[in-house]
Design an enzyme around this catalytic site. Structure first.
Site, mmCIF file in Angstrom:
data_model
loop_
_atom_site.group_PDB
_atom_site.id
_atom_site.type_symbol
_atom_site.label_atom_id
_atom_site.label_comp_id
_atom_site.label_asym_id
_atom_site.label_seq_id
_atom_site.Cartn_x
_atom_site.Cartn_y
_atom_site.Cartn_z
ATOM 1 N N HIS A 1 0.792 -1.238 0.000
ATOM 2 C CA HIS A 1 0.000 0.000 0.000
ATOM 3 C C HIS A 1 0.818 1.278 0.000
ATOM 4 O O HIS A 1 0.256 2.365 -0.030
ATOM 5 C CB HIS A 1 -0.945 -0.003 1.213
ATOM 6 C CG HIS A 1 -1.781 -1.230 1.284
ATOM 7 N ND1 HIS A 1 -1.461 -2.300 2.091
ATOM 8 C CD2 HIS A 1 -2.904 -1.571 0.616
ATOM 9 C CE1 HIS A 1 -2.365 -3.256 1.926
ATOM 10 N NE2 HIS A 1 -3.249 -2.844 1.038
ATOM 11 N N GLY B 1 -6.328 11.649 9.297
ATOM 12 C CA GLY B 1 -7.113 10.667 8.555
ATOM 13 C C GLY B 1 -7.225 11.024 7.080
ATOM 14 O O GLY B 1 -7.205 10.155 6.209
ATOM 15 N N ASP C 1 -13.412 8.244 18.457
ATOM 16 C CA ASP C 1 -12.847 8.294 17.106
ATOM 17 C C ASP C 1 -12.977 6.915 16.473
ATOM 18 O O ASP C 1 -13.737 6.073 16.971
ATOM 19 C CB ASP C 1 -11.394 8.803 17.122
ATOM 20 C CG ASP C 1 -10.378 7.736 17.546
ATOM 21 O OD1 ASP C 1 -10.786 6.683 18.119
ATOM 22 O OD2 ASP C 1 -9.179 7.942 17.310
ATOM 23 N N GLU D 1 -10.000 5.161 15.086
ATOM 24 C CA GLU D 1 -8.680 4.593 14.773
ATOM 25 C C GLU D 1 -7.773 4.294 15.970
ATOM 26 O O GLU D 1 -6.957 3.362 15.925
ATOM 27 C CB GLU D 1 -7.892 5.555 13.841
ATOM 28 C CG GLU D 1 -8.479 5.737 12.464
ATOM 29 C CD GLU D 1 -9.587 6.781 12.426
ATOM 30 O OE1 GLU D 1 -9.681 7.574 13.397
ATOM 31 O OE2 GLU D 1 -10.362 6.817 11.461
ATOM 32 N N ASP E 1 -17.230 17.374 17.009
ATOM 33 C CA ASP E 1 -18.669 17.340 17.266
ATOM 34 C C ASP E 1 -18.968 16.928 18.707
ATOM 35 O O ASP E 1 -18.251 16.119 19.299
ATOM 36 C CB ASP E 1 -19.412 16.435 16.267
ATOM 37 C CG ASP E 1 -18.740 15.108 16.057
ATOM 38 O OD1 ASP E 1 -17.686 15.061 15.398
ATOM 39 O OD2 ASP E 1 -19.255 14.112 16.578
HETATM 40 N N1 HPA Z 1 -17.611 9.373 16.149
HETATM 41 C C1 HPA Z 1 -16.597 8.682 15.612
HETATM 42 N N2 HPA Z 1 -15.575 9.238 15.017
HETATM 43 C C2 HPA Z 1 -15.533 10.579 14.951
HETATM 44 C C3 HPA Z 1 -16.564 11.356 15.491
HETATM 45 C C4 HPA Z 1 -17.646 10.721 16.125
HETATM 46 O O1 HPA Z 1 -18.585 11.354 16.613
HETATM 47 N N3 HPA Z 1 -16.247 12.661 15.259
HETATM 48 C C5 HPA Z 1 -15.053 12.652 14.603
HETATM 49 N N4 HPA Z 1 -14.622 11.410 14.412
#
Ligand code: HPA
EC number: 2.4.2.1
Length: 236
Positions: free
Chosen positions: A5, A21, A180, A182, A205
């Site tokens: 990869h 990411g 998250d 990862e 968020d």
């Molecule tokens: N959940 C999972 N991954 C994320 C989120 C979430 O609310 N926000 C940013 N990455």
């Protein structure tokens, strides 16, 4: 050595890699924070760059979304490109009332609903933890630069769109500071291969308050996280 990869030259990477990411983020960091950055990978558009931050050789490579994607890039970087230190620079959700949008959260450990760590750990619970030296230096730089950071447990989920209210209550109760997709995978692969890893995220968020950062506001919070991460690399 090129891998399945990553098609970079053998010595293309620094031993320290910052990993967002999103490939566009990798390009943005390389162009705006590194000197003399050159692109060293575009396989599957998972862009990678190597350049210099204050004379320290640093690479940036995106890891994509989710444990499977992040794990395979981290594994190939460590095992084939001699990478020793990985800092994930991402975004996460939160549900704690004392944590606000755009705050920086650092993952001391990461719980998960993925089965990958149980598969590697004979079906027992594996405590996926950050590297102590990295977390220590990141915390000291944050103090020095007056960046407010929260340090604690993450939850790494396989489902971004998860409406399970009971699970959200449990995550809140157990003081999960960041959600998250990862970190638990990256920490486990790094431990297995004797490398150091740390996840530093900005809150994009607030799940229970149903708030999200606008794309314009993402920029300034992103700047503090990248500065914190790059300054941390100078102590490693
Ligand atoms: N959940 C999972 N991954 C994320 C989120 C979430 O609310 N926000 C940013 N990455």
């Amino acid at each position: 050595m090129p891998t399945l990869h990553i098609k970079s030259e053998k010595n293309a990477f620094s031993d320290i890699v910052l990993m967002p990411g999103d490939p566009i983020r990798a390009k943005y960091i390389a162009k705006n924070y590194l000197k003399d950055a050159i692109q060293i990978n575009d396989t599957r558009l998972m862009l990678a760059y190597t350049g210099y931050y204050k004379n320290k050789k640093i690479s940036i490579m995106s890891h994509g979304m989710g444990i499977p994607s992040a794990s395979l890039y981290v594994r190939e970087l460590i095992s084939e490109y001699n990478v020793k230190k990985i800092i994930r620079v991402g975004t996460c959700g939160t549900l704690q009332n004392n944590i606000k949008l755009r705050d920086i959260v650092i993952s001391m450990g990461a719980s998960t609903d993925s089965k990958v760590n149980r598969i590697r750990f004979n079906n027992h619970d594996y405590a996926a933890i950050a590297d102590f030296e990295m977390i220590f230096h990141a915390f000291s730089i944050a103090k020095k630069m007056n960046f407010k950071v929260h340090i604690g447990n993450f939850f790494t989920t396989d489902s971004f769109y998860n409406e399970n209210e009971d699970m959200l209550k449990i995550l809140k109760k157990y003081n999960i500071i960041g959600i998250d997709m990862e970190t638990a995978g990256i920490y486990a692969v790094a431990s297995e291969l004797k490398a150091q890893a740390l996840s530093i995220c900005t809150v994009s968020d607030h799940i229970t308050k149903k708030e999200a950062v606008s794309s314009k506001d993402r920029e300034s919070s992103f700047h503090n996280m990248i500065t914190l991460s790059l300054e941390t690399t100078l102590l490693l």
